[in-house]
Design an enzyme around this catalytic site. Structure first.
Site, PDB file in Angstrom:
ATOM      1  N   ALA A 301      25.867 -23.648 -27.558  1.00  0.00           N
ATOM      2  CA  ALA A 301      25.213 -23.972 -28.832  1.00  0.00           C
ATOM      3  C   ALA A 301      24.606 -25.373 -28.810  1.00  0.00           C
ATOM      4  O   ALA A 301      23.503 -25.583 -29.339  1.00  0.00           O
ATOM      5  CB  ALA A 301      26.222 -23.847 -29.971  1.00  0.00           C
ATOM      6  N   CYS A 361      37.641 -23.955 -38.759  1.00  0.00           N
ATOM      7  CA  CYS A 361      38.861 -23.164 -38.891  1.00  0.00           C
ATOM      8  C   CYS A 361      40.073 -23.931 -38.354  1.00  0.00           C
ATOM      9  O   CYS A 361      41.083 -23.331 -38.005  1.00  0.00           O
ATOM     10  CB  CYS A 361      38.708 -21.818 -38.192  1.00  0.00           C
ATOM     11  SG  CYS A 361      38.341 -21.973 -36.449  1.00  0.00           S
TER      12      CYS A 361
HETATM   13  N1  SAH Z   1      31.288 -16.727 -36.634  1.00  0.00           N
HETATM   14  C1  SAH Z   1      32.050 -15.702 -35.979  1.00  0.00           C
HETATM   15  C2  SAH Z   1      33.303 -16.251 -35.330  1.00  0.00           C
HETATM   16  C3  SAH Z   1      33.044 -17.325 -34.301  1.00  0.00           C
HETATM   17  S1  SAH Z   1      34.247 -17.333 -33.038  1.00  0.00           S
HETATM   18  C4  SAH Z   1      32.387 -14.600 -36.992  1.00  0.00           C
HETATM   19  O1  SAH Z   1      32.249 -14.769 -38.185  1.00  0.00           O
HETATM   20  O2  SAH Z   1      32.825 -13.518 -36.564  1.00  0.00           O
HETATM   21  C5  SAH Z   1      33.660 -18.478 -31.927  1.00  0.00           C
HETATM   22  C6  SAH Z   1      32.570 -17.947 -30.989  1.00  0.00           C
HETATM   23  O3  SAH Z   1      32.010 -19.095 -30.376  1.00  0.00           O
HETATM   24  C7  SAH Z   1      33.043 -17.053 -29.868  1.00  0.00           C
HETATM   25  O4  SAH Z   1      32.299 -15.862 -29.892  1.00  0.00           O
HETATM   26  C8  SAH Z   1      32.744 -17.835 -28.584  1.00  0.00           C
HETATM   27  O5  SAH Z   1      32.232 -17.001 -27.543  1.00  0.00           O
HETATM   28  C9  SAH Z   1      31.677 -18.777 -29.036  1.00  0.00           C
HETATM   29  N2  SAH Z   1      31.590 -20.076 -28.357  1.00  0.00           N
HETATM   30  C10 SAH Z   1      32.575 -20.908 -27.980  1.00  0.00           C
HETATM   31  N3  SAH Z   1      32.085 -22.052 -27.480  1.00  0.00           N
HETATM   32  C11 SAH Z   1      30.735 -21.963 -27.541  1.00  0.00           C
HETATM   33  C12 SAH Z   1      29.658 -22.828 -27.200  1.00  0.00           C
HETATM   34  N4  SAH Z   1      29.882 -24.043 -26.691  1.00  0.00           N
HETATM   35  N5  SAH Z   1      28.403 -22.408 -27.433  1.00  0.00           N
HETATM   36  C13 SAH Z   1      28.161 -21.183 -27.948  1.00  0.00           C
HETATM   37  N6  SAH Z   1      29.146 -20.319 -28.296  1.00  0.00           N
HETATM   38  C14 SAH Z   1      30.407 -20.702 -28.085  1.00  0.00           C
END
Ligand code: SAH
Length: 414
Positions: A301, A361
């Site tokens: 991200a 969270c």
């Molecule tokens: N918003 C989602 C829950 C997010 S869980 C919902 O409502 O269902 C966190 C997510 O972030 C996971 O899918 C994981 O794969 C992703 N993630 C973790 N680190 C990340 C990064 N640095 N960049 C992009 N995605 C990432």
């Protein structure tokens, strides 16, 4: 068995806090978790004597009976407190009664809401510490925090099967704990069958009228992030008339499909896991939305945001729901820094007039802490206001004294 508490730990128990940490035990002596010393009826010293799952009675200076709980020989939380009254005894019947109450409440909360996935029991928050039960249609998935209820499962199962059956649940499964990699099959499955017909690996549930694919066997948590249900519905409402929506850390696309169904022109989902996008696309199709009209980017991200900014891309609604940056109190300073960097980068791709939904969270990050990572200096702008601050929905109840249970922040800035 009796556990004598320090004055501080006793005060917390009186307030209704459900945890006693190992250092809250008074006549301790050494640290560590040696088991098997001492006999029944003796006072339990720090880390000694009892086995996980044993019922212990809590006392403190001037308080011969503070309550009753279950011992955990290994976790930092030594006792989870179930009762603060003498009667009834702490047995599977007493636990089953609390579960029945928790299940009945959900029937009322979810009647007529076109929702088939929700938390049936939120552990401490439903006064059944360490026991989490999530419902996905006709399947229930159990997750245990700590070890104390594991020895109880066999005895609890008939009660659970009966009580859950009365609410239309046919199958019960057990999720391996996040830390317990040993609970994973060679094929990455984290779900064990306990009762009833086999649980599906994957299924569609309904959430506030929206279909959502859930991966029971391999997904995160017990399969889905049920705690964001109401916030997904909020995003659906906020998305009306939005041209470009960005959903960061999109996982199975819950916020993305909500935005698309709410009328957003084009939704960009960003997650580092490509399997999450495959699931999101199936969910889009199940809801009659063509995924080809939207964008799914497998990327970090932070990297994505930097490139989007360089390209001059702008969004008029951004949802940012990262994984917990602060798993412990010690990780807090670094986590706050990470939220700040993330929010600075997000604000740079947010249009004037855009809406930013920022979530955290981590229970170690309070709402005020989190808001400080969204201030004007961080966002490098002075045009936004807090429109609303939301938390977790009613099926994730907490207790007044149990602040750790109130982990979810969902801030809407406009
Ligand atoms: N918003 C989602 C829950 C997010 S869980 C919902 O409502 O269902 C966190 C997510 O972030 C996971 O899918 C994981 O794969 C992703 N993630 C973790 N680190 C990340 C990064 N640095 N960049 C992009 N995605 C990432």
């Amino acid at each position: 068995m009796r556990v004598h508490l320090t004055a501080t730990a006793a005060a917390a128990v009186r307030r209704g806090h459900p945890w006693v940490y190992r250092d809250g035990i008074a006549d301790g002596g050494g640290h560590g978790s040696k088991r098997g010393e001492g006999k029944r009826g003796e006072r339990v010293h720090r880390g000694g004597a009892a086995a996980s799952g044993d019922v212990v009675e809590l006392s403190a200076e001037g308080a011969p009976f503070l309550g009753r709980g279950l011992w955990d020989a290994d976790s930092a939380i030594a006792v989870r407190v179930f009762q603060r009254t003498q009667a009834p005894p702490l047995d599977e019947r007493a636990i089953a009664e609390r579960l029945e109450r928790a299940f009945a409440l959900r029937d009322g909360w979810f009647a007529g809401r076109d929702t088939t996935a929700y938390r049936l029991c939120n552990g401490e928050g439903d006064r059944v510490p360490s026991l989490v039960i999530d419902r996905y249609e006709r399947a229930a998935v159990i997750r245990l925090d700590g070890d104390m209820l594991a020895p109880w499962l066999d005895r609890l199962l008939p009660h659970l099967a009966r009580a859950l059956g009365a609410h239309g649940v046919r199958s019960i499964g057990l999720r391996a704990r996040a830390s317990a990699a040993a609970g994973e099959d060679a094929d990455g499955k984290k779900l064990a069958h306990l009762h009833g017909p086999p649980l599906p690996d994957r299924l569609f549930v309904r959430e506030t009228g929206v279909a959502m694919e859930v991966d029971l066997a391999r997904g995160q948590k017990t399969g889905a992030f049920l705690d964001q249900r109401d916030n997904r519905a909020r995003v659906r409402a906020l998305a009306a008339g939005r041209r470009r929506v960005l959903n960061l850390f999109s996982y199975a696309g819950g916020f993305s499909v909500a935005a698309a169904l709410g009328g957003a022109g084009r939704v960009t989902s960003v997650d580092s896991a490509s399997a999450a996008h495959a699931s999101a696309q199936r969910t889009f199709r199940e809801n009659g939305v063509d995924p080809a009209a939207h964008e799914f980017v497998t990327a970090d991200a932070f990297d994505f945001l930097e490139k989007a900014r360089a390209r001059g891309d702008r969004y008029d609604l951004v949802v940012c729901d990262p994984p917990s940056f602060a798993p412990s109190e010690r990780a807090k300073p670094r986590a706050l820094g990470a939220y700040r960097r993330l929010h600075t980068a997000v604000a740079r791709v947010l249009d004037r007039g855009g809406i930013l939904c920022a979530a955290s969270c981590s229970s170690h990050i309070t709402a005020e802490d989190f808001l400080a990572t969204l201030d004007d200096a961080t966002l490098e702008r002075d045009d936004l206001r807090i429109r609303a601050i939301h938390g977790q929905p009613e099926d994730h109840p907490t207790l007044p004294a149990w602040w750790e249970g109130r982990y979810l922040k969902f801030v809407v800035l406009e």
